[in-house]
Design a protein around this motif. Structure first.
Motif, PDB file in Angstrom:
ATOM      1  N   THR A   4      50.435  47.662  44.816  1.00 40.12           N
ATOM      2  CA  THR A   4      50.018  48.590  45.871  1.00 40.12           C
ATOM      3  C   THR A   4      48.710  49.274  45.509  1.00 40.12           C
ATOM      4  OG1 THR A   4      51.304  50.396  44.883  1.00 40.12           O
ATOM      5  CG2 THR A   4      52.413  49.039  46.522  1.00 40.12           C
ATOM      6  N   VAL A   6      45.719  48.522  46.051  1.00 35.60           N
ATOM      7  CA  VAL A   6      44.648  48.480  47.040  1.00 35.60           C
ATOM      8  C   VAL A   6      44.822  49.547  48.103  1.00 35.60           C
ATOM      9  CG1 VAL A   6      44.199  46.038  46.725  1.00 35.60           C
ATOM     10  CG2 VAL A   6      45.900  46.756  48.388  1.00 35.60           C
ATOM     11  N   ALA A  10      46.396  48.893  53.385  1.00 34.62           N
ATOM     12  CA  ALA A  10      46.676  47.454  53.338  1.00 34.62           C
ATOM     13  C   ALA A  10      48.170  47.187  53.250  1.00 34.62           C
ATOM     14  CB  ALA A  10      45.955  46.830  52.146  1.00 34.62           C
ATOM     15  N   TRP A  43      49.917  38.111  50.187  1.00 36.73           N
ATOM     16  CA  TRP A  43      49.488  39.488  49.938  1.00 36.73           C
ATOM     17  C   TRP A  43      48.072  39.523  49.363  1.00 36.73           C
ATOM     18  CZ3 TRP A  43      49.386  44.421  50.558  1.00 36.73           C
ATOM     19  CH2 TRP A  43      48.846  45.249  49.574  1.00 36.73           C
ATOM     20  N   SER A  47      45.041  41.349  51.174  1.00 41.35           N
ATOM     21  CA  SER A  47      44.380  42.488  50.535  1.00 41.35           C
ATOM     22  C   SER A  47      42.877  42.281  50.412  1.00 41.35           C
ATOM     23  CB  SER A  47      44.993  42.746  49.154  1.00 41.35           C
ATOM     24  OG  SER A  47      44.741  41.656  48.274  1.00 41.35           O
TER      25      SER A  47
END
Length: 298
Positions: A4, A6, A10, A43, A47
């Motif tokens: 997480t 980022v 996102a 993901w 991202s």
């Protein structure tokens, strides 16, 4: 593990649609571990994307997961050709509530996943998106970057293929619970006749050990052969610590096998006219991750 770092901007859309994305990847691949790898790759793609240009995060993510799964299916074909013994999908613990949603339950059942294995990669993608999740032909055409007319043809062909091979089985939960408990009692008691009475005359059993653990390398047929093999396995030295209990796997009551609370296998089966018709034993230790972490989206 999805990072997480980022930021929540996102993470939000990805987390919102994660259950759908996992459900799509799992039905396309029949593998919990591969589906999770696909989500990790999706993901990373998400991202890094210029999200200001993404009109629909859901459509973008479904497209990404679908195409990553198609690539994985293509590379998996050669591996499965050299696989030791029968190849079965990976079992997945599911909520008991899913059994109340008939269409959703059937689409994730072990029997259906086995049928989906007989489709080509693109046919499988079209069938899953259209028949399971209700995407329009136009939406699927956008996901696969193919003409809508082509997608319609593929959808028709895939639907006919599945319908011709779709297994017929009983879905009454109370009857399945009774048969499951009777089966457990007969196996624990080593009662050959009682086990045979619960098996359909044309029963077939498949075992997926992948060459990692002992398993029958060919399908077994007839109540006598299947019952004797099962009871023989249970009677082997060292099996005293083996426990088996009912569990909801792939939307249906099935059996999970444990030693010291550690899953070592699963048995999924079809019930037809009150008797066990098809048994699918998954004992390959590399394909049991879905028995350790319940609650994954389906």
């Amino acid at each position: 593990m999805i990072s997480t770092s980022v930021g929540t901007d996102a993470l939000g859309p990805f987390a919102e649609h994660r259950r759908l994305l996992f459900a799509t990847a799992y039905r396309m691949l029949g593998s919990v571990s591969d589906a999770e790898d696909i989500l990790q790759d999706a993901w990373l793609t998400w991202s890094r994307a210029g999200r200001g240009e993404v009109r629909s995060p859901k459509a973008y993510l479904v497209r990404t997961v679908t195409n990553l799964a198609l690539n994985r299916l293509a590379s998996a074909a050669a591996t499965r050709e050299s696989y030791v013994g029968p190849w079965l999908p990976e079992p997945l613990l599911t909520s008991p509530d899913i059994a109340d949603e008939t269409e959703l339950s059937e689409s994730v059942s072990m029997a259906m996943l086995v049928v989906l294995e007989t489709l080509g990669p693109v046919e499988r993608a079209v069938f899953v998106l259209r028949e399971v999740f209700g995407y329009s032909h136009a939406e699927i055409a956008d996901v696969l970057e193919r003409p809508e007319a082509t997608v319609r043809q593929i959808a028709h062909r895939a639907r006919a293929h599945v319908q011709a091979r779709r297994p017929r089985y009983d879905t009454d939960a109370a009857e399945r619970d009774q048969v499951t408990r009777s089966f457990i009692a007969a196996c624990r008691g080593g009662d050959l006749n009682a086990v045979m009475e619960l098996l359909a005359p044309d029963v077939t059993s498949w075992s997926d050990g992948g060459g990692k653990v002992a398993a029958a390398r060919r399908p077994l047929h007839s109540p006598g052969h299947v019952a004797r093999w099962m009871l023989g396995v249970l009677a082997k030295p060292g099996r005293e610590a083996l426990e088996f209990r009912p569990a909801t796997i792939n939307g249906e009551q099935s059996l999970i096998f444990t030693v010291d609370d550690r899953p070592i296998g699963a048995l999924c089966y079809d019930l037809l006219d009150g008797r066990i018709h098809s048994l699918r034993f998954q004992v390959n230790p590399d394909k049991l991750s879905g028995l350790r972490r319940p609650g994954l989206g389906v």
